[in-house]
Motif scaffolding. Sequence first.
Motif, mmCIF file in Angstrom:
data_model
loop_
_atom_site.group_PDB
_atom_site.id
_atom_site.type_symbol
_atom_site.label_atom_id
_atom_site.label_comp_id
_atom_site.label_asym_id
_atom_site.label_seq_id
_atom_site.Cartn_x
_atom_site.Cartn_y
_atom_site.Cartn_z
ATOM 1 N N GLU A 1 0.833 -1.206 0.000
ATOM 2 C CA GLU A 1 0.000 0.000 0.000
ATOM 3 C C GLU A 1 0.865 1.252 0.000
ATOM 4 N N ARG A 2 1.968 1.200 0.723
ATOM 5 C CA ARG A 2 2.887 2.340 0.753
ATOM 6 C C ARG A 2 3.526 2.571 -0.617
ATOM 7 N N LYS A 3 3.834 1.487 -1.328
ATOM 8 C CA LYS A 3 4.487 1.601 -2.628
ATOM 9 C C LYS A 3 3.527 2.034 -3.729
ATOM 10 N N THR A 4 2.266 1.605 -3.645
ATOM 11 C CA THR A 4 1.330 1.829 -4.751
ATOM 12 C C THR A 4 0.254 2.858 -4.458
ATOM 13 N N GLY A 5 -0.060 3.077 -3.179
ATOM 14 C CA GLY A 5 -1.163 3.965 -2.819
ATOM 15 C C GLY A 5 -2.519 3.319 -3.029
ATOM 16 N N GLY B 1 3.715 -15.406 -2.284
ATOM 17 C CA GLY B 1 3.636 -15.167 -3.721
ATOM 18 C C GLY B 1 2.912 -13.859 -3.970
ATOM 19 N N ILE B 2 3.500 -12.988 -4.777
ATOM 20 C CA ILE B 2 2.916 -11.672 -5.045
ATOM 21 C C ILE B 2 2.916 -11.429 -6.550
ATOM 22 N N ASN B 3 1.766 -11.081 -7.092
ATOM 23 C CA ASN B 3 1.672 -10.713 -8.505
ATOM 24 C C ASN B 3 2.116 -9.258 -8.664
ATOM 25 N N VAL B 4 3.222 -9.055 -9.363
ATOM 26 C CA VAL B 4 3.791 -7.711 -9.484
ATOM 27 C C VAL B 4 3.570 -7.117 -10.873
ATOM 28 N N SER C 1 -2.728 -7.926 -10.511
ATOM 29 C CA SER C 1 -1.334 -7.639 -10.181
ATOM 30 C C SER C 1 -1.193 -6.168 -9.828
ATOM 31 N N LEU C 2 -0.059 -5.828 -9.259
ATOM 32 C CA LEU C 2 0.207 -4.431 -8.925
ATOM 33 C C LEU C 2 0.270 -3.586 -10.191
ATOM 34 N N PHE C 3 0.788 -4.159 -11.274
ATOM 35 C CA PHE C 3 0.871 -3.427 -12.538
ATOM 36 C C PHE C 3 -0.523 -3.143 -13.104
ATOM 37 N N ILE C 4 -1.386 -4.147 -13.078
ATOM 38 C CA ILE C 4 -2.741 -3.968 -13.609
ATOM 39 C C ILE C 4 -3.465 -2.859 -12.856
ATOM 40 N N GLU C 5 -3.329 -2.853 -11.552
ATOM 41 C CA GLU C 5 -4.090 -1.909 -10.733
ATOM 42 C C GLU C 5 -3.452 -0.520 -10.667
ATOM 43 N N SER C 6 -2.131 -0.458 -10.695
ATOM 44 C CA SER C 6 -1.462 0.846 -10.546
ATOM 45 C C SER C 6 -1.065 1.472 -11.874
ATOM 46 N N LYS C 7 -1.078 0.651 -12.941
ATOM 47 C CA LYS C 7 -0.667 1.114 -14.285
ATOM 48 C C LYS C 7 0.791 1.554 -14.325
ATOM 49 N N THR C 8 1.588 1.101 -13.375
ATOM 50 C CA THR C 8 3.015 1.425 -13.363
ATOM 51 C C THR C 8 3.830 0.164 -13.076
ATOM 52 N N GLN C 9 5.036 0.116 -13.642
ATOM 53 C CA GLN C 9 5.936 -0.999 -13.380
ATOM 54 C C GLN C 9 6.694 -0.739 -12.083
ATOM 55 N N ILE C 10 6.703 -1.716 -11.232
ATOM 56 C CA ILE C 10 7.368 -1.598 -9.935
ATOM 57 C C ILE C 10 8.653 -2.421 -9.953
#
Length: 315
Positions: free
Chosen positions: A160-164, A204-207, A223-232
């Motif tokens: 949450e801290r990384k993606t908001g 396991g984390i979908n990034v 995944s974090l990419f799908i939801e945040s639209k940014t590559q982490i």
Amino acid sequence: MDSLDVFILSSIEKDTVSGQQLAESAGISRTAVWKRIKKLEELGYKIKKSKKGYKLAEKTPYLLENEVKPFLKTRWLGKNYIHFFKIDSTNRYAKENDLPDGTVVVAEEQTAGKGRRGRRWVSVPEKGLYFSIVLKRKINPALLPVFSLVFPMSVRETLERKTGLPIKVKWPNDLYIKGRKTAGFLIETELEGNQPVKITVGIGINVSQTEEELSPLGGTATSLFIESKTQINRKELLGNILTDIENSIENFSPDSTVFEINKNLLWKGEKVFIPDEGIEGTLIEINSSGGAVIETAKGRYTVFTGDISLRKKEA
């Protein structure tokens, strides 16, 4: 990768360095330098070769120890770091080998990764974080259900801290974003008598997966990419997660852990269904023992980790 590989890599990171210079600095032959350069390329590093020498063009995408280390601010967790490009299961490896406390086993791909209750975890190569943590420390057996919640709690806070993004804990061990699973946890405990002697924590984390790559799961995962639209950056994320987990373990408080889980509990106050028991009711809270409290027509029912799974009842 050994210290000599790291030395050569650091030498060519900013400037072009001749093979002769590298050989003299490292105390090896030019042929040995060439072999080291080939090895680094096999590890995913892109190296530009010219008449002037060698220059690092692009870092490896892999979660090698020397790549994660700059982001790892821990005292003991991950100091023994084992990396695989491909393995059946990091948890299986961690369980079957005598590894020291704090060992972290990381894989770019798992061929037989599993989640809770034997469910398959789809590990898209180089797109997620698939790792296991080995703990060998004294923990009160009565606190194990609450202690297991430390891991989803810590990872949730990091993500949450990384993606908001608003990230919820689906009891007992999943993380959800907008109703879809993005992370899972598998905690396996070895006991001698009633005392835990080894705890293996699989995470396991979908990034970086795309919708297409997760389509075999029928729209239940994200995944974090799908939801945040940014590559982490996976290396930075893994280092941050391990640092936060170590801090949570060292400062473990059952009350604060339960409080944080309840504050971010998926489906709290909503109707849920317990398939194995045929029970439905309202999810009230996670109690001080780590159990999920369900308000049913016949009264309150408490479910503990490992007995059943919670699923939202469809209207």
